[in-house]
Design a protein around this motif. Structure first.
Motif, PDB file in Angstrom:
ATOM      1  N   ILE A  83       0.988  -1.350  -0.108  1.00  0.00           N
ATOM      2  CA  ILE A  83       0.126  -0.018   0.039  1.00  0.00           C
ATOM      3  C   ILE A  83       0.826   1.375   0.014  1.00  0.00           C
ATOM      4  O   ILE A  83       1.897   1.161   0.719  1.00  0.00           O
ATOM      5  CB  ILE A  83      -0.906  -0.011   1.187  1.00  0.00           C
ATOM      6  N   SER A 132      -3.028  -0.746   7.250  1.00  0.00           N
ATOM      7  CA  SER A 132      -2.930  -1.847   6.637  1.00  0.00           C
ATOM      8  C   SER A 132      -4.001  -3.037   7.078  1.00  0.00           C
ATOM      9  O   SER A 132      -4.423  -3.813   6.358  1.00  0.00           O
ATOM     10  CB  SER A 132      -1.469  -2.330   6.681  1.00  0.00           C
ATOM     11  N   LYS A 135      -7.494  -2.065   5.926  1.00  0.00           N
ATOM     12  CA  LYS A 135      -7.571  -2.590   4.355  1.00  0.00           C
ATOM     13  C   LYS A 135      -7.726  -4.025   4.106  1.00  0.00           C
ATOM     14  O   LYS A 135      -8.333  -4.500   3.310  1.00  0.00           O
ATOM     15  CB  LYS A 135      -6.111  -2.125   3.437  1.00  0.00           C
ATOM     16  N   THR A 138     -11.811  -5.799   6.457  1.00  0.00           N
ATOM     17  CA  THR A 138     -12.764  -4.711   6.073  1.00  0.00           C
ATOM     18  C   THR A 138     -13.837  -4.611   7.051  1.00  0.00           C
ATOM     19  O   THR A 138     -14.547  -3.632   7.030  1.00  0.00           O
ATOM     20  CB  THR A 138     -13.353  -5.066   4.458  1.00  0.00           C
ATOM     21  N   ASN A 162      -5.950   5.649   0.830  1.00  0.00           N
ATOM     22  CA  ASN A 162      -6.140   4.257   0.558  1.00  0.00           C
ATOM     23  C   ASN A 162      -7.484   3.735   0.736  1.00  0.00           C
ATOM     24  O   ASN A 162      -7.706   2.539   0.999  1.00  0.00           O
ATOM     25  CB  ASN A 162      -5.014   3.443   1.392  1.00  0.00           C
ATOM     26  N   VAL A 164      -9.911   3.760   3.569  1.00  0.00           N
ATOM     27  CA  VAL A 164     -10.153   3.147   4.525  1.00  0.00           C
ATOM     28  C   VAL A 164     -10.610   3.909   5.661  1.00  0.00           C
ATOM     29  O   VAL A 164     -10.306   5.188   5.645  1.00  0.00           O
ATOM     30  CB  VAL A 164      -8.925   2.206   5.046  1.00  0.00           C
TER      31      VAL A 164
END
Length: 284
Positions: A83, A132, A135, A138, A162, A164
């Motif tokens: 990422i 992370s 991501k 979820t 990203n 999230v």
């Protein structure tokens, strides 16, 4: 100037400071940012030339590398767990061993038990751990705290970029006696490098990365671990897990401290280089 000729010049200018492969890595990282070309694309176009602006961009990067500035700060971005993350001198540059810590959490048995986890990252910095995890989990509810307003601004931007949701809070963990909620997982990569170890570190770390996120006093190396462990004792759910990235030289002493505070099943995991760098434990 042809890019191939500039590359030779670039390597020659840094050859006394870095290994050749590392210099080439720097060059191709800069090329991706300044030229929007990959290493493979450059290899196919041997006649490509630099514009005046591109030449100045490379020269600026070269001079900053000569001053030991990390390449990640020069380009302003790095990759962690696949990422992209923005990084600045307000945040640590994410390390590969921290990726291993994230991977350990993602493969934990607690994720099999229930998916709607509540997770807290303490000392989030760029947000690399929290983001992370969010991501890849979820359905989890992920929160993160840091004492640095500047770091939290970077972390919030990284979460947005990203795509999230992470709940960020400005909290000084050493100055608080409580956390915002109860959690299934608490994870932290706190400052753990003793001042006596500073002389073994490279200048690009000691001169540029935030010392408040790196170093602890020689006579109190567990100051963050002790406080976080006591907070975790109050704020973990009954089946919750506590994860730490740790100082490779102090693993045995830290495991004993964590057990004395009231945790069991303390496991120390080695990183890819065989060094003890991670701990996982649960409440007794």
């Amino acid at each position: 100037m042809k890019i191939t000729n500039y590359k030779k010049y670039f390597v020659s200018q840094l050859s006394s400071r870095y290994p050749t492969e590392e210099i080439l890595s720097f060059f191709y990282i800069l090329a991706e940012v300044f030229l929007n070309k990959t290493r493979f694309q450059l290899s196919l176009d041997t006649n490509a030339t630099l514009t005046e602006i591109q030449h100045q961009q490379f020269e600026n990067g070269l001079q900053r590398l000569k001053q030991n500035e990390p390449i990640q700060y020069i380009v302003g971005v790095t990759e962690f767990y696949g990422i992209p993350f923005k990084v600045t001198p307000a945040t640590l540059i994410p390390r590969p061993e921290t990726e291993e810590l994230v991977d350990w959490i993602l493969n934990s048995e607690i994720n099999i038990q229930h998916s709607e986890l509540k997770i807290l990252d303490i000392g989030t910095g760029s947000g690399c751990i929290a983001i992370s995890l969010a991501k890849n989990l979820t359905t989890a509810s992920v929160s993160a705290i840091d004492f640095s307003k500047e770091a939290l601004t970077i972390a919030a931007g990284n979460a947005k970029n990203n795509k999230v949701e992470v709940s960020f809070h400005q909290i000084d963990v050493l100055a608080t006696n409580s956390l915002p909620d109860k959690y299934d997982i608490i994870v932290s990569n706190p400052p753990y490098v003793r001042e006596l170890e500073k002389k073994m570190m490279q200048a690009n770390v000691t001169e540029y990365e935030p010392s408040s996120a790196l170093f602890v006093e020689d006579d109190n190396p567990f100051i963050f671990y002790e406080k976080i462990t006591y907070l975790a004792k109050k704020h973990l759910t009954s089946n919750g897990l506590l994860y730490f990235e740790i100082n490779e030289y102090l693993s045995e002493e830290l495991m004993q401290l964590i057990e004395s505070i009231g945790f069991s099943g303390v496991i120390c995991k080695k990183d890819m280089f065989g060094k003890p760098r991670m701990i996982r434990c649960k409440l007794k």
